[in-house]
Design a protein around this motif. Structure first.
Motif, PDB file in Angstrom:
ATOM      1  N   ALA A  85       0.830  -1.207   0.000  1.00  0.00           N
ATOM      2  CA  ALA A  85       0.000   0.000   0.000  1.00  0.00           C
ATOM      3  C   ALA A  85       0.867   1.260   0.000  1.00  0.00           C
ATOM      4  O   ALA A  85       0.585   2.222  -0.722  1.00  0.00           O
ATOM      5  CB  ALA A  85      -0.922  -0.013   1.211  1.00  0.00           C
ATOM      6  N   HIS A  86       1.937   1.253   0.777  1.00  0.00           N
ATOM      7  CA  HIS A  86       2.836   2.412   0.819  1.00  0.00           C
ATOM      8  C   HIS A  86       3.481   2.650  -0.539  1.00  0.00           C
ATOM      9  O   HIS A  86       3.630   3.797  -0.971  1.00  0.00           O
ATOM     10  CB  HIS A  86       3.921   2.211   1.876  1.00  0.00           C
ATOM     11  N   ALA A 123      -0.798   6.901  -8.076  1.00  0.00           N
ATOM     12  CA  ALA A 123      -1.837   7.011  -7.041  1.00  0.00           C
ATOM     13  C   ALA A 123      -2.968   7.933  -7.483  1.00  0.00           C
ATOM     14  O   ALA A 123      -4.151   7.593  -7.357  1.00  0.00           O
ATOM     15  CB  ALA A 123      -1.218   7.498  -5.734  1.00  0.00           C
ATOM     16  N   TYR A 124      -2.609   9.108  -7.999  1.00  0.00           N
ATOM     17  CA  TYR A 124      -3.641  10.051  -8.408  1.00  0.00           C
ATOM     18  C   TYR A 124      -4.468   9.532  -9.586  1.00  0.00           C
ATOM     19  O   TYR A 124      -5.711   9.506  -9.509  1.00  0.00           O
ATOM     20  CB  TYR A 124      -3.015  11.408  -8.738  1.00  0.00           C
ATOM     21  N   PRO A 125      -3.826   9.087 -10.683  1.00  0.00           N
ATOM     22  CA  PRO A 125      -4.647   8.564 -11.792  1.00  0.00           C
ATOM     23  C   PRO A 125      -5.458   7.333 -11.401  1.00  0.00           C
ATOM     24  O   PRO A 125      -6.560   7.124 -11.930  1.00  0.00           O
ATOM     25  CB  PRO A 125      -3.627   8.243 -12.887  1.00  0.00           C
ATOM     26  N   LEU A 126      -4.951   6.531 -10.460  1.00  0.00           N
ATOM     27  CA  LEU A 126      -5.722   5.383 -10.012  1.00  0.00           C
ATOM     28  C   LEU A 126      -6.987   5.850  -9.291  1.00  0.00           C
ATOM     29  O   LEU A 126      -8.079   5.307  -9.506  1.00  0.00           O
ATOM     30  CB  LEU A 126      -4.877   4.515  -9.086  1.00  0.00           C
ATOM     31  N   GLY A 127      -6.833   6.876  -8.442  1.00  0.00           N
ATOM     32  CA  GLY A 127      -7.998   7.433  -7.769  1.00  0.00           C
ATOM     33  C   GLY A 127      -9.018   7.983  -8.748  1.00  0.00           C
ATOM     34  O   GLY A 127     -10.234   7.838  -8.550  1.00  0.00           O
ATOM     35  N   ALA A 136       0.791  12.017   3.918  1.00  0.00           N
ATOM     36  CA  ALA A 136       0.376  11.859   5.319  1.00  0.00           C
ATOM     37  C   ALA A 136       0.000  10.410   5.615  1.00  0.00           C
ATOM     38  O   ALA A 136       0.316   9.877   6.679  1.00  0.00           O
ATOM     39  CB  ALA A 136      -0.802  12.783   5.617  1.00  0.00           C
ATOM     40  N   LEU A 137      -0.677   9.764   4.691  1.00  0.00           N
ATOM     41  CA  LEU A 137      -1.036   8.356   4.878  1.00  0.00           C
ATOM     42  C   LEU A 137       0.200   7.472   4.999  1.00  0.00           C
ATOM     43  O   LEU A 137       0.240   6.543   5.815  1.00  0.00           O
ATOM     44  CB  LEU A 137      -1.898   7.871   3.711  1.00  0.00           C
ATOM     45  N   ARG A 138       1.216   7.761   4.191  1.00  0.00           N
ATOM     46  CA  ARG A 138       2.432   6.941   4.231  1.00  0.00           C
ATOM     47  C   ARG A 138       3.156   7.075   5.562  1.00  0.00           C
ATOM     48  O   ARG A 138       3.849   6.162   5.999  1.00  0.00           O
ATOM     49  CB  ARG A 138       3.387   7.327   3.088  1.00  0.00           C
ATOM     50  N   ARG A 139       2.981   8.213   6.230  1.00  0.00           N
ATOM     51  CA  ARG A 139       3.645   8.439   7.516  1.00  0.00           C
ATOM     52  C   ARG A 139       2.894   7.798   8.665  1.00  0.00           C
ATOM     53  O   ARG A 139       3.415   7.671   9.771  1.00  0.00           O
ATOM     54  CB  ARG A 139       3.797   9.941   7.767  1.00  0.00           C
ATOM     55  N   MET A 140       1.657   7.414   8.438  1.00  0.00           N
ATOM     56  CA  MET A 140       0.849   6.826   9.502  1.00  0.00           C
ATOM     57  C   MET A 140       1.276   5.409   9.820  1.00  0.00           C
ATOM     58  O   MET A 140       1.748   4.674   8.952  1.00  0.00           O
ATOM     59  CB  MET A 140      -0.624   6.764   9.077  1.00  0.00           C
TER      60      MET A 140
END
Length: 321
Positions: free
Chosen positions: A182-183, A191-195, A216-220
């Motif tokens: 996921a990271h 990531a953006y075009p997939l979204g 931010a998600l990657r840092r979680m």
């Protein structure tokens, strides 16, 4: 995206430090607290994994004449990971209660006007159940009182929810293997075009803001995210909705693929006193995709209910509903 804000913490019974942030606008740092203390306070409650830039339009709209505060769930942003390992909804509700009381103590002593997004809608409704005295008004954005189908008596809904909870339990052991994958996806240029491809993002979603969110998600902590998400499948606050007696604004995104419009409409139908706004050409990232529209609606709601005076020369348009 940098903000001028001060950060403070409340400490939960298990020792976890939970962060809350006061936006300072153009005020001088040394005098900001004093000048902000008498302003009406707006407290922002995030969605799961949400980075603070999701609030940037609302902050920009309100921070010059309000005391605007946002806080981080445990395991998010500046808050610590849960020392007890507990990320269930009641824990976040208790944290919001403490943050609200701390915000009141450093302000004018009055409870803040609450704005909640996504997961925050469930958390805020649970706070209203527990401490209605702390919630004088609420704006509920792109969220519902529980997982889709929760609060329904139909066999189909109960089976679907049971299957979802079972899936969470069964897949939890795979978290150490899934997290690096996921990271890697979130860090990639795809990531953006997939979204966009799966419909989670609309064309007007600012790429820079989505990149900040992914960072931010990657840092979680993967555990913080997973167990928070898993907790959302347990219980619901649908029984609270019909008992809400404070001014309420509900905002839904027409093209939201994560929180179905039909579920938000179901909440609206259970709250006939609530104002209603549907934003077109916006998905779950509507706070960014339709940020100006939503921020203007929040201000109009505050003005219409006498929670602040309209800015000179800028009369707020009445809200529908």
């Amino acid at each position: 995206m940098p903000y001028r804000r001060s950060t403070r913490f409340v400490t939960a019974p298990d020792g976890t430090r939970v962060a809350w942030h006061t936006h300072q606008g153009n005020l001088l740092e040394d005098s900001a607290d004093t000048e902000l203390a008498e302003r009406p306070t707006v407290l922002l409650t995030n969605g799961i994994g949400t980075s603070e830039n999701f609030w940037r339009y609302i902050v920009a709209n309100l921070e010059q004449d309000h005391r605007v505060v946002h806080w981080n769930y445990r395991g998010h942003g500046s808050s610590e990971n849960s020392i007890s390992g507990d990320y269930r909804v009641p824990v976040h509700v208790d944290d919001l209660e403490r943050v609200t009381e701390a915000v009141m103590a450093r302000g004018n002593g009055r409870p803040p006007l609450h704005v909640a997004f996504s997961m925050g809608v469930r958390v805020l409704l649970e706070l209203y159940r527990k401490r209605p005295d702390l919630v004088p008004a609420m704006t509920l954005i792109a969220g519902t009182p529980g997982a889709p189908g929760s609060g329904k008596d139909s066999l189909r809904a109960r089976v679907a929810l049971s299957a979802t909870r079972g899936l969470f339990r069964a897949t939890t052991p795979a978290l150490p293997l899934a997290a690096p994958v996921a990271h890697a996806v979130m860090a990639s240029r795809f990531a953006y075009p997939l979204g966009r491809a799966v419909g989670a993002l609309r064309a007007r979603a600012p790429r820079a803001d989505i990149d900040e969110f992914m960072h931010a998600l990657r840092r979680m902590s993967p555990e913080a995210y997973w167990y928070t998400l898993r907790g959302l499948a347990e219980g619901h606050a649908w029984d609270v909705v019909g008992r809400v007696r404070v001014p309420t604004l509900i905002i839904a995104a027409r093209d939201d693929t994560l929180v179905p419009l039909s579920e938000v409409e179901r909440m609206r139908d259970a709250m006939p006193h609530a104002h209603w706004m549907r934003v077109d050409d916006a998905g779950h990232a509507g706070l960014l995709e339709a940020g100006t529209e939503i921020a203007d609606a929040v201000r109009a709601f505050l003005v219409q209910h006498g929670m602040e005076a309209a800015r000179p020369g800028s009369p707020a348009e009445p809200l529908p509903g």
